[in-house]
Design a protein around this motif. Structure first.
Motif, PDB file in Angstrom:
ATOM      1  N   VAL A 118      41.475 104.043  36.145  1.00  0.00           N
ATOM      2  CA  VAL A 118      41.650 105.326  35.968  1.00  0.00           C
ATOM      3  C   VAL A 118      42.557 106.027  36.879  1.00  0.00           C
ATOM      4  O   VAL A 118      43.211 106.855  36.697  1.00  0.00           O
ATOM      5  N   ALA A 119      42.275 105.148  38.278  1.00  0.00           N
ATOM      6  CA  ALA A 119      43.021 105.693  39.278  1.00  0.00           C
ATOM      7  C   ALA A 119      44.710 105.488  38.691  1.00  0.00           C
ATOM      8  O   ALA A 119      45.469 106.437  39.238  1.00  0.00           O
ATOM      9  N   ARG A 120      44.966 104.540  38.459  1.00  0.00           N
ATOM     10  CA  ARG A 120      46.473 104.161  38.111  1.00  0.00           C
ATOM     11  C   ARG A 120      46.778 105.256  36.935  1.00  0.00           C
ATOM     12  O   ARG A 120      47.893 105.842  36.902  1.00  0.00           O
ATOM     13  N   TYR A 121      45.879 105.399  35.883  1.00  0.00           N
ATOM     14  CA  TYR A 121      46.530 106.424  34.891  1.00  0.00           C
ATOM     15  C   TYR A 121      46.391 107.829  35.551  1.00  0.00           C
ATOM     16  O   TYR A 121      47.430 108.637  35.036  1.00  0.00           O
ATOM     17  N   HIS A 122      45.472 108.121  36.303  1.00  0.00           N
ATOM     18  CA  HIS A 122      45.799 109.654  36.935  1.00  0.00           C
ATOM     19  C   HIS A 122      46.888 109.918  37.709  1.00  0.00           C
ATOM     20  O   HIS A 122      47.364 110.900  37.617  1.00  0.00           O
ATOM     21  N   ARG A 123      47.166 108.887  38.720  1.00  0.00           N
ATOM     22  CA  ARG A 123      48.448 108.958  39.381  1.00  0.00           C
ATOM     23  C   ARG A 123      49.737 109.277  38.383  1.00  0.00           C
ATOM     24  O   ARG A 123      50.650 109.958  39.152  1.00  0.00           O
ATOM     25  N   GLN A 124      49.635 108.726  37.287  1.00  0.00           N
ATOM     26  CA  GLN A 124      50.674 108.959  36.700  1.00  0.00           C
ATOM     27  C   GLN A 124      50.887 110.306  35.834  1.00  0.00           C
ATOM     28  O   GLN A 124      51.874 110.473  34.895  1.00  0.00           O
ATOM     29  N   GLY A 125      49.830 110.869  35.929  1.00  0.00           N
ATOM     30  CA  GLY A 125      49.859 112.260  35.180  1.00  0.00           C
ATOM     31  C   GLY A 125      49.557 111.815  33.487  1.00  0.00           C
ATOM     32  O   GLY A 125      50.079 112.429  32.663  1.00  0.00           O
ATOM     33  N   THR A 126      48.724 110.874  33.292  1.00  0.00           N
ATOM     34  CA  THR A 126      48.636 110.351  31.635  1.00  0.00           C
ATOM     35  C   THR A 126      47.962 111.404  31.006  1.00  0.00           C
ATOM     36  O   THR A 126      48.197 111.521  29.781  1.00  0.00           O
ATOM     37  N   TRP A 127      47.025 112.046  31.163  1.00  0.00           N
ATOM     38  CA  TRP A 127      46.312 112.903  30.554  1.00  0.00           C
ATOM     39  C   TRP A 127      46.570 114.449  30.478  1.00  0.00           C
ATOM     40  O   TRP A 127      46.916 114.857  31.455  1.00  0.00           O
ATOM     41  N   ALA A 128      46.870 114.815  29.173  1.00  0.00           N
ATOM     42  CA  ALA A 128      47.241 116.183  29.011  1.00  0.00           C
ATOM     43  C   ALA A 128      46.441 117.190  29.977  1.00  0.00           C
ATOM     44  O   ALA A 128      45.239 116.936  29.923  1.00  0.00           O
ATOM     45  N   ARG A 129      47.005 118.462  30.213  1.00  0.00           N
ATOM     46  CA  ARG A 129      46.192 119.382  31.029  1.00  0.00           C
ATOM     47  C   ARG A 129      45.965 120.424  30.260  1.00  0.00           C
ATOM     48  O   ARG A 129      45.092 121.306  30.586  1.00  0.00           O
ATOM     49  N   ASP A 130      46.324 120.362  28.999  1.00  0.00           N
ATOM     50  CA  ASP A 130      45.877 121.469  27.965  1.00  0.00           C
ATOM     51  C   ASP A 130      46.437 120.805  26.567  1.00  0.00           C
ATOM     52  O   ASP A 130      47.013 119.925  26.417  1.00  0.00           O
ATOM     53  N   PRO A 131      45.606 121.378  25.603  1.00  0.00           N
ATOM     54  CA  PRO A 131      45.661 120.820  24.230  1.00  0.00           C
ATOM     55  C   PRO A 131      46.952 121.199  23.474  1.00  0.00           C
ATOM     56  O   PRO A 131      47.139 120.250  22.466  1.00  0.00           O
ATOM     57  N   LEU A 132      47.844 121.909  23.872  1.00  0.00           N
ATOM     58  CA  LEU A 132      48.934 122.413  23.013  1.00  0.00           C
ATOM     59  C   LEU A 132      50.221 121.072  23.118  1.00  0.00           C
ATOM     60  O   LEU A 132      50.752 120.695  24.103  1.00  0.00           O
TER      61      LEU A 132
END
Length: 308
Positions: free
Chosen positions: A249-263
């Motif tokens: 999770v930390a590795r994914y989190h650091r690189q901004g993996t997940w969208a911050r909004d659904p658009l």
């Protein structure tokens, strides 16, 4: 309470926004009882399951809809971005502290067989670095467990996998991280929620409620610490050691993996389309307006403003 089964291409913390939304109660708060299941457990791929009417919403790559449109097939619409980065990592058999992409020339890469987008992104990265992909042996014949087993048995020089496989191999000291494909590829709408036009038209209120829950979860993920995220999604990954899950999770989190909004924005759509065209996976362009619905996401973003 409306029940929905949401299909995932495979079981991985790369798709953390889905189990997080379920665990946090964001879907139930919108009157939706969501069950998530992998395609392997369901016994059918995400696209066939959607088109055959077995499920109504799936996680999947926009690449799938590009492929269908390229063959003049049915339209499958993407309505909420989930992963804004490639979630795969390149591992080597030996440490390579001064790794360069030219190191792949004449070598064998055991790539991910279950989906073509990681491979297409690899081709793009090689081109950007002036490497002729024809001089790299990229094997996509083995399912992920078999590819890992082959690598551990001495076949190939590099292995491309998502989490938590990567953290397990690193912790065991049997592989070495040389590149994050998310960082190498750059921002791209790698995974999104998709559905059929028929379901969009038939149950717009359910679609809107679902996307509001997605938006709330994205806002929570943006401010949560990796340890919090790992703890929340842990029940969905009982087979994964807690420390391994937190590192993933930390590795994914650091690189901004997940969208911050659904658009799912036009820029990302265009970037992915160029990757697929250059890689030869598709032969013609598709209209953004045909494959992406932005109104649901825009309304959800407005409707969930200020919510937790």
């Amino acid at each position: 309470m409306r029940r929905l089964t949401v299909l995932m291409p495979f079981h991985t913390p790369f798709y953390a926004p889905l189990p997080a939304g379920v665990a946090l109660g964001h879907f139930r708060g919108e009157g939706i009882d969501v069950t998530s299941v992998s395609a392997a457990a369901f016994g059918k791929g995400t696209m066939p399951a959607l088109l055959d009417g077995d499920i109504e919403i799936s996680l999947g790559g926009l690449m799938r809809s590009f492929e269908l449109a390229d063959r003049s097939g049915p339209i499958v619409v993407h309505f909420a971005e989930v992963c804004s980065r490639n979630g795969f990592f390149l591992l080597s058999r030996t440490p390579r502290p001064a790794f360069a992409w030219s190191d792949l020339v004449g070598r064998t890469v055991l790539s991910f067989a279950e989906a073509p987008t990681p491979w297409q992104c690899m081709l793009t990265v090689l081109r950007r670095h002036g490497v002729d992909a024809g001089r790299v042996r990229i094997e996509r014949t083995r399912p992920a467990p078999d590819a890992v087993a082959a690598f551990l048995a001495g076949h190939g020089d590099f292995l491309e996998q998502p989490q938590p496989v990567v953290e397990r191999l690193l912790a065991d000291g049997v592989a070495h991280l040389v590149a994050s494909m998310g960082e190498a590829t750059g921002p791209v709408p790698f995974t999104s929620y998709m559905t059929t036009p028929a379901f969009l038209a038939r149950e717009p209120q359910v679609m809107q409620a679902f996307t509001r829950a997605v938006c709330r979860t994205q806002r929570w993920l943006a401010r949560a610490e990796p340890s919090e995220i790992a703890a929340v999604i842990a029940p969905a990954f009982p087979e994964t050691d807690a420390a391994i899950l937190e590192r993933a999770v930390a590795r994914y989190h650091r690189q901004g993996t997940w969208a911050r909004d659904p658009l799912l924005r036009r820029e990302g759509y265009d970037a992915l389309e160029e990757i697929l065209l250059a890689g030869g996976l598709i032969t013609r362009r598709a209209r953004y307006e045909d494959l992406v619905d932005t109104e649901i996401a825009r309304r959800a973003m407005a409707g969930s403003a200020g919510s937790a």
